[in-house]
Scaffold this active site. Structure first.
Site, PDB file in Angstrom:
ATOM      1  N   GLY A 308      12.487  -8.702 -97.947  1.00  0.00           N
ATOM      2  CA  GLY A 308      12.244  -8.695 -99.397  1.00  0.00           C
ATOM      3  C   GLY A 308      13.483  -8.211-100.142  1.00  0.00           C
ATOM      4  N   SER A 309      13.243  -7.490-101.249  1.00  0.00           N
ATOM      5  CA  SER A 309      14.318  -7.215-102.205  1.00  0.00           C
ATOM      6  C   SER A 309      15.482  -6.349-101.708  1.00  0.00           C
ATOM      7  CB  SER A 309      13.741  -6.587-103.460  1.00  0.00           C
ATOM      8  OG  SER A 309      12.840  -7.504-104.047  1.00  0.00           O
ATOM      9  N   THR A 310      15.296  -5.547-100.655  1.00  0.00           N
ATOM     10  CA  THR A 310      16.454  -4.790-100.164  1.00  0.00           C
ATOM     11  C   THR A 310      17.543  -5.767 -99.716  1.00  0.00           C
ATOM     12  OG1 THR A 310      15.285  -4.625 -98.066  1.00  0.00           O
ATOM     13  CG2 THR A 310      15.354  -2.627 -99.422  1.00  0.00           C
TER      14      THR A 310
END
Ligand SMILES: [Zn+2]
Length: 647
Positions: A308-310
């Site tokens: 995801g966003s990491t």
């Protein structure tokens, strides 16, 4: 009498010749055995007359970076029987079964075996061993043996691993470094007569060689901070499991790797789940072994997930390094991004982020910004960066069972796949891969190999071997690395990562909320990656919470946990806080002066600390506190725990 025919004579001749030749071969073989192999055969005969009593070497310890023992070897006793010397089988078997808590039929069968020596029980504690020795039963003997103990029980259990009944490492560092730790067995050769009685004068002892002590990069203090934080998080969020990894982004040394739930290394075959334990006896062997294997899994390396966003930190870095964006580039979010015939939403949909700079896009974690960066890079370049950051291959960490990432081949990455990949979906990596790659972004652009082994020392602390992990290739420019540190610091000070904001310290970081597959099942992994101090990071950490109940956003769930561990780790590793005036005004209300607790018992020390509002935890065992950190007189935030050292 019939005359023998010429033919028959010939047959006879051939037979005789064959017989003579055969005898010659047998005779030659005898000579050969006697003269060439004589020594070996004599040795075998000698062995039959002796009983080899093996002497176990001391298995080397596993130590933390400061020499604190994590896995140690203790001497215990082994009970054996010499069957031919047993005078009363029934009485002997009954005595041994009762004293050692064994099955009497099994013992009876054992002591009737036609062998020189049979082992009845190992790892017998000293008191019981002394009883057996004092009973002086014919044929029963007690030898010293060794036992592995783990003084911190469940700490870093999935990393340290454990040994089997033969003291051989079967999981974690115990398995990985078995050849260093195990040492070499010694022997006592005892000559016996034909009846199996010892001939006392003929003993020969071959000394065992002790194993080396493995000094790891782990820090028991940081590990305990991580253990406490992850346990609390998993329990309060009702999550299935959680993970915290803390390492040095400059050289890949791992300070802590805490999985929760964990298990007791002194009892690794007992399931840690009360529900499973209650029905354990109804399980088949396969079910039992599956449950144990799952308990022993190390989330950091054995499992993959969609980051995801990491992952957006990699898309950002590639964009800056390739020059397709600058921090000031302007983007526009109207809640989604059109890719081919697909409309891929921003996490904020139906709301929008509107017009924003690239830096604001990262702070907002706005998906359309990253999809656009991906388009400018193109699939080939994008995949090359994933490769450079080590996301397509194993990290090379010194633990077995590292999972491989699952990433599309270039030919299968169409516009839609590329778009979703830019924000960390439609591929899977391990948490360790993410952290190793993130380290390269913030350390000036150098690849690192995450690892635990530092060096091998002997019992007296003399250095035997050093593990060399050189800094890898520089894969991005120093300038890009500097830009990324500044951007990621602003994510914590102003963006979605603000729940990890820590007064007095400059943290960089990125949150993520990954929806687990299959999508739409309402299961998430909340995570947070952070490093500090932002300008020149000494630590980088990753917090993962698997399936939190209720609120599941990475920033909200994992942010405060990151804040808690950083607030403990940074003072411990010697990073001094520098407060702004506004921060000081807030912080000064929550400070306490550390009292002197050296020389007190643990209860007295805890009481003294509680009076000023501080909690503590212990390192080692003992009657009184030998040392404390921070020292007395120092001013600390009330949430900083004091470490009490007992040895
Ligand atoms: Zn947006």
């Amino acid at each position: 009498m019939q005359k023998t025919t010429i033919l028959e004579k010939r047959k006879l001749m051939v037979f005789l010749a064959g017989a003579i030749l055969g005898l010659g071969i047998i005779f030659g073989r005898l000579l050969y055995i006697e003269f060439v192999h004589g020594e070996a055969w004599q040795e075998m005969a000698y062995e039959q007359q002796t009983r080899d009593r093996l002497i176990s070497p001391n298995r080397g310890s596993i130590l933390d970076r400061n020499g604190e023992g994590i896995a140690l070897t203790e001497t215990v006793n082994a009970v054996s029987v010499i069957p031919v010397q047993v005078t009363d089988v029934e009485a002997t078997a009954t005595y041994l079964a009762t004293t050692l808590d064994l099955d009497v039929d099994w013992v009876t069968a054992k002591i009737q075996e036609k062998v020189a020596l049979v082992r009845i029980d190992t790892k017998v504690d000293s008191e019981i061993a002394a009883q057996v020795r004092a009973a002086e039963i014919d044929g029963v003997m007690v030898d010293e043996d060794i036992k592995r103990i783990y003084p911190y029980s469940d700490m870093a259990s999935q990393v340290i691993g454990f040994v089997g009944s033969d003291n051989q490492g079967i999981l974690g560092l115990e398995a990985k470094y078995d050849s260093i730790l195990e040492g070499e067995q010694g022997k006592i050769l005892t000559l016996t007569d034909a009846r199996g009685n010892e001939v006392d004068s003929e003993q020969e002892r071959i000394a065992p060689v002790d194993g080396g002590n493995l000094v790891t990069t782990l820090d028991v203090v940081i590990q305990q901070y991580a253990e406490q934080a992850i346990e609390k998080a998993v329990e309060t969020k009702g999550a299935t499991r959680g993970l915290i990894v803390v390492m040095n982004p400059q050289n890949g040394e791992i300070y802590a790797m805490a999985n929760y739930p964990n298990f007791d290394l002194n009892d690794p075959f007992t399931i840690n789940d009360a529900d499973l334990a209650a029905i354990w006896d109804t399980f088949s062997e396969t079910e039992k072994s599956d449950a144990l294997n799952s308990m022993w899994r190390n989330f950091a390396i054995n499992d993959t997930y969609e980051p995801g966003s990491t992952f957006k930190i990699f898309t950002s870095t590639a964009g800056l390094e390739e020059g397709v964006i600058t921090p000031e580039s302007i983007f526009y979010c109207n809640g989604y991004h059109i890719v081919g015939d697909r409309r891929i939403k921003c996490w904020r949909y139906p709301l929008t982020h509107g017009s924003q700079t690239f830096v604001e896009g990262v702070q907002n974690s706005c998906n359309p910004v990253f999809m656009e960066v991906g388009e400018r890079l193109g699939a080939e370049t994008f995949l090359e960066y994933m490769d450079q950051f080590g996301l397509l291959e194993k990290t090379g960490i010194d633990l077995a069972g590292e999972a491989s990432s699952i990433v599309h081949q270039l030919e299968n990455i169409g516009p839609v796949e590329l778009a979703t990949m830019t924000f960390g979906q439609s591929f899977q990596i391990t948490p360790m891969q993410l952290l190793a790659g993130a380290s390269a972004i913030v350390n000036g652009g150098y690849q690192i190999t995450p690892h635990f082994a530092k060096e091998v020392v002997d019992v007296d602390g003399n250095l035997l071997e050093t593990f060399a992990y050189e800094k890898g290739e520089q894969i991005i420019s120093t300038e890009t690395s500097e830009q990324m540190k500044v951007i990621l610091e602003s994510v914590v000070s102003e963006g979605t990562g603000n729940k990890a904001y820590l007064a007095g310290y400059r943290l960089g970081g990125k949150t993520a909320t990954s929806e687990k597959l299959p999508r739409g099942n309402g299961k998430y992994i909340a995570s947070f990656m952070s490093f500090a101090p932002a300008e020149d990071p000494e630590v980088i950490a990753l917090v993962l919470i698997d399936e939190p109940q209720g609120v599941y956003y990475g920033g909200t769930v994992a942010g405060p946990i990151m804040q808690e561990i950083m607030s403990n780790i940074l003072p411990y590793i010697g990073v001094e806080p520098i407060y702004t005036e506004a921060e000081w005004e807030e912080v000064s209300k929550e400070l306490a002066i550390v009292p002197n607790v050296v020389g007190l018992t643990v209860a007295e020390a805890q009481k003294a600390l509680r009076e000023v509002g501080i909690t503590s935890f212990s390192v080692g065992e003992g009657d009184m506190v030998k040392e404390q950190f921070p020292p007395s007189g120092e001013q600390i935030h009330v949430e900083t725990q004091v470490i009490l050292y007992f040895e």
